[in-house]
Scaffold this active site. Sequence first.
Site, mmCIF file in Angstrom:
data_model
loop_
_atom_site.group_PDB
_atom_site.id
_atom_site.type_symbol
_atom_site.label_atom_id
_atom_site.label_comp_id
_atom_site.label_asym_id
_atom_site.label_seq_id
_atom_site.Cartn_x
_atom_site.Cartn_y
_atom_site.Cartn_z
ATOM 1 C CB CYS A 1 17.635 -7.733 -4.820
ATOM 2 S SG CYS A 1 18.841 -8.272 -3.601
ATOM 3 C CG ASN B 1 9.300 0.142 -1.005
ATOM 4 O OD1 ASN B 1 10.419 -0.225 -1.350
ATOM 5 N ND2 ASN B 1 8.815 -0.112 0.196
HETATM 6 C C1 LIG Z 1 15.417 -7.416 5.863
HETATM 7 C C2 LIG Z 1 15.014 -6.951 4.475
HETATM 8 C C3 LIG Z 1 14.870 -7.878 3.465
HETATM 9 C C4 LIG Z 1 14.471 -7.470 2.180
HETATM 10 N N1 LIG Z 1 14.254 -8.410 1.224
HETATM 11 C C5 LIG Z 1 13.695 -8.038 0.028
HETATM 12 C C6 LIG Z 1 13.252 -9.013 -0.919
HETATM 13 O O1 LIG Z 1 13.355 -10.230 -0.697
HETATM 14 N N2 LIG Z 1 12.712 -8.558 -2.083
HETATM 15 C C7 LIG Z 1 12.566 -7.216 -2.366
HETATM 16 O O2 LIG Z 1 12.044 -6.854 -3.420
HETATM 17 N N3 LIG Z 1 12.975 -6.285 -1.475
HETATM 18 C C8 LIG Z 1 13.501 -6.664 -0.289
HETATM 19 N N4 LIG Z 1 13.819 -5.717 0.632
HETATM 20 C C9 LIG Z 1 13.538 -4.296 0.343
HETATM 21 C C10 LIG Z 1 12.143 -3.908 0.845
HETATM 22 O O3 LIG Z 1 11.132 -4.627 0.168
HETATM 23 C C11 LIG Z 1 11.893 -2.397 0.669
HETATM 24 O O4 LIG Z 1 12.032 -2.088 -0.690
HETATM 25 C C12 LIG Z 1 12.868 -1.530 1.465
HETATM 26 O O5 LIG Z 1 13.048 -2.040 2.773
HETATM 27 C C13 LIG Z 1 12.390 -0.079 1.533
HETATM 28 O O6 LIG Z 1 11.108 0.004 2.132
HETATM 29 P P1 LIG Z 1 10.927 0.439 3.690
HETATM 30 O O7 LIG Z 1 11.602 1.766 3.875
HETATM 31 O O8 LIG Z 1 9.437 0.494 3.900
HETATM 32 O O9 LIG Z 1 11.596 -0.626 4.516
HETATM 33 C C14 LIG Z 1 14.252 -6.095 1.908
HETATM 34 C C15 LIG Z 1 14.430 -5.166 2.930
HETATM 35 C C16 LIG Z 1 14.795 -5.566 4.199
HETATM 36 C C17 LIG Z 1 14.951 -4.543 5.288
#
Ligand SMILES: Cc1cc2nc3c(=O)[nH]c(=O)nc-3n(C[C@H](O)[C@H](O)[C@H](O)COP(=O)(O)O)c2cc1C
Length: 331
Positions: free
Chosen positions: A102, A204
Amino acid sequence: MPKIGDIQLPDFPLLLAPMEDVSDPPFRALCKENGADVVYTEFISSEGLIRDAAKSVMKLDIYEKERPVGIQIFGANLDSMLQSVDIVEKSNPDIIDINFGCPVKKVVSKGAGAGILKDIDLMVSLTKAMVERTKLPITVKTRLGWDENSIKIVEVAEKLQDVGCKAIAIHGRTRAQMYKGSANWEPIAAVKNNPRMHIPVFGNGDVDTPEAAVKMRDEFGLDGAMIGRASIGYPWFFNEVKHYFKTGEHLAPPTMEERVEAARRHLQMSIDWKGEKLGVFETRRHYTNYFKGIPNFKEYRMKMVTSDDAADVFAAFDEALEKFGDYEFSH
Ligand SMILES: Cc1cc2nc3c(=O)[nH]c(=O)nc-3n(C[C@H](O)[C@H](O)[C@H](O)COP(=O)(O)O)c2cc1C
């Protein structure tokens, strides 16, 4: 085929990413129904769990139908993290995941989330202690590194594996990048290509089309894809990717009727889970994507996102279906 501990997964599994205020039980259940192989809770504060804060404790709820499910926790204090493992175990998840990724200041400033990327020894010792505390598989989600100049993810992943971490999901950005630029999957492939690495390495970041998932699988050779934003208001994404893997063809996008039905079920499950007020409020963020692309939809969307009354939102769904039932969606 990859395994997380004893959990057997299909070839190139698709994982729903942990997302704050998004990956709650209703949404996870919808993603599971639509092809997600593993789902994760949003991150839960270890300190909040120890204080028995209602907001944190509620996030431990899981439905049987969403298994296998991982509960994600964050923190930087060893004792708090260990105590929270004991609390999390009582919810009987399949996996406990540690958030080491995070990027937000509030979390990082306490040394938690991606903040721990500045102290790899602590990251490893924390993981080791958590592995020793529980029989459940411990997994880690992290980023490439703190910033561009300090990417040591190959070494870090191997150390985590050596202390018993059962899988690692890597977001292809550094903490410094936050969400800017595009995700870089090269360093994740380097982790996978390390001959000493034997636990699953999930990629990811920016898997937002079936083609991107194919690229992550075939060109980067990773063990699975963790999917976040592409699924928000679009739980069908998982099945679309799987269909594309199998046939090389795109599945037709869901019809208006299917979208309204999913939105209705999503809202109803949210209300059943957290009550009308919160259920109505927290499902709002999905509507833009559920109904993306429909011209002149603003009036209906506004009703959905401004009504505090569930009955008004359900009525807005009915009106939208009546008006746009024949709309042909495209990808
Ligand atoms: C609204 C939102 C909330 C997120 N909350 C978390 C979380 O609680 N824990 C975490 O490890 N990553 C969190 N992330 C990151 C996502 O798990 C992920 O790593 C990131 O969005 C990149 O992947 P994507 O391009 O498929 O969205 C969050 C992302 C978004 C957009």
